[in-house]
Design a protein around this motif. Structure first.
Motif, short mmCIF file in Angstrom:
data_model
loop_
_atom_site.label_atom_id
_atom_site.label_comp_id
_atom_site.label_asym_id
_atom_site.label_seq_id
_atom_site.Cartn_x
_atom_site.Cartn_y
_atom_site.Cartn_z
N SER A 127 4.67 37.13 -7.14
CA SER A 127 4.63 38.58 -7.29
C SER A 127 5.07 38.93 -8.71
O SER A 127 5.93 38.27 -9.29
N LEU A 132 1.72 41.60 -5.36
CA LEU A 132 1.48 40.23 -4.91
C LEU A 132 0.29 39.62 -5.65
O LEU A 132 -0.68 40.31 -5.97
N PRO A 134 -1.96 36.92 -4.50
CA PRO A 134 -2.24 36.05 -3.34
C PRO A 134 -2.86 34.69 -3.68
O PRO A 134 -2.67 33.73 -2.93
N SER A 158 -9.83 37.79 3.56
CA SER A 158 -8.96 38.00 2.41
C SER A 158 -7.70 37.16 2.55
O SER A 158 -7.19 36.95 3.65
N LYS A 160 -4.78 38.01 1.51
CA LYS A 160 -3.69 38.88 1.96
C LYS A 160 -3.65 38.96 3.48
O LYS A 160 -2.58 38.92 4.09
N GLU A 164 -0.55 37.61 5.91
CA GLU A 164 0.16 38.48 6.86
C GLU A 164 0.37 37.80 8.20
O GLU A 164 1.28 38.17 8.95
#
Length: 203
Positions: A127, A132, A134, A158, A160, A164
Motif C-alpha cells: 500500500s 492498495l 493488489p 479482480s 481486490k 477480500e
C-alpha cells in the motif's frame, strides 16, 4: 522455512504505450522495464516466473514463462493461477509467491523482505498513502490454491475481490526519494509516463 517464488506480471496489452515492442521490453535508461523489476526480485526469491503472452521476445529471455490456463484475456489473476499451478507441479519446496507488475521500475529494494515479514499463511499486499497495490502482494500458495474455484464461481475477476476472500493484510510503504511523486509503485503506462520516469531519474 519454505522458499518464496517470484512472479512478474507482464500479460497486459500495453496499448497506451504504442511501442514497437511489448511494454515490459521498453527501455528506461538503457534497461528494459522488465529488467528493472526483476532486479528487485533477484537473490531474494527462487524461482522467478514470468506471466506473459506468446511472443518470441519473452521466450528469448531465458526466464520461465508461465502461460494462462484461462481462455481469452483474464487479467493478472490468470497469471497468478498459472504460476501456482506450475509451482505445485515443479517446485513443491515453495510455500509462497511475491507478485509484481512488469511496468513498475521504482520498486523498493526491500520489497520482498517487507512483504514476507509477516505470517507465511496470510497474504500481504503493498500500500502507498492508503492506496492498495493488489498486483504487489505476497501470496501463500495455500491461498492461491483456492484461486481456480474463485475464478469459476465469480464473474468479477479482480485481484481486490480475491484478496477480500483471503484476510489480506495491507503493508504501507513510505515515500521514495527516487520515484515520480514519491510513489515506489509508479506505473509506466504511456509515453508521457516513460518521459516522466526518465526525467525524474535524470536519464
Amino acid at each position: 522455512m519454505s522458499r518464496v517464488a517470484g512472479l512478474v506480471l507482464a500479460g497486459g496489452r500495453g496499448r497506451r504505450m504504442a511501442a514497437p515492442v511489448p511494454k515490459p521490453m521498453v527501455e528506461l535508461g538503457g534497461q528494459t522495464l522488465l529488467s528493472r523489476v526483476t532486479a528487485c526480485l533477484q537473490g531474494r526469491v527462487d524461482p522467478i516466473l514470468l506471466s506473459a503472452p506468446d511472443d518470441p521476445i519473452f521466450e528469448s529471455l531465458g526466464m520461465m514463462v508461465v502461460k494462462d490456463r484461462l481462455p481469452d484475456f483474464a487479467g493478472p489473476l490468470a497469471g497468478l493461477d498459472a504460476a501456482q499451478a506450475w509451482l505445485a507441479t515443479h517446485r513443491s519446496d515453495c510455500g509462497g509467491l511475491v507478485s509484481v507488475p512488469a511496468d513498475t521500475p521504482f520498486l523498493p529494494a526491500d520489497l520482498v523482505d517487507v512483504l514476507c515479514a509477516g505470517s507465511p499463511f496470510r497474504p500481504r499486499v503493498a500500500s502507498f498513502e492508503g492506496d492498495l497495490q493488489p498486483t504487489v502482494t505476497y501470496w501463500p500458495l495455500s491461498v492461491l490454491a483456492r484461486l481456480p474455484d474463485f475464478l469459476q464461481e465469480n464473474q468479477k475477476r479482480s485481484i481486490k475481490a480475491f484478496l477480500e476472500t483471503a484476510d489480506a493484510e495491507a503493508v504501507e510503504f513510505p515515500r521514495a526519494k527516487d520515484a515520480p511523486d514519491g510513489d515506489p509503485f509508479f506505473n509506466v503506462n504511456t509515453p508521457e509516463d516513460l518521459a516522466l520516469a526518465a526525467e525524474f531519474s535524470g536519464l
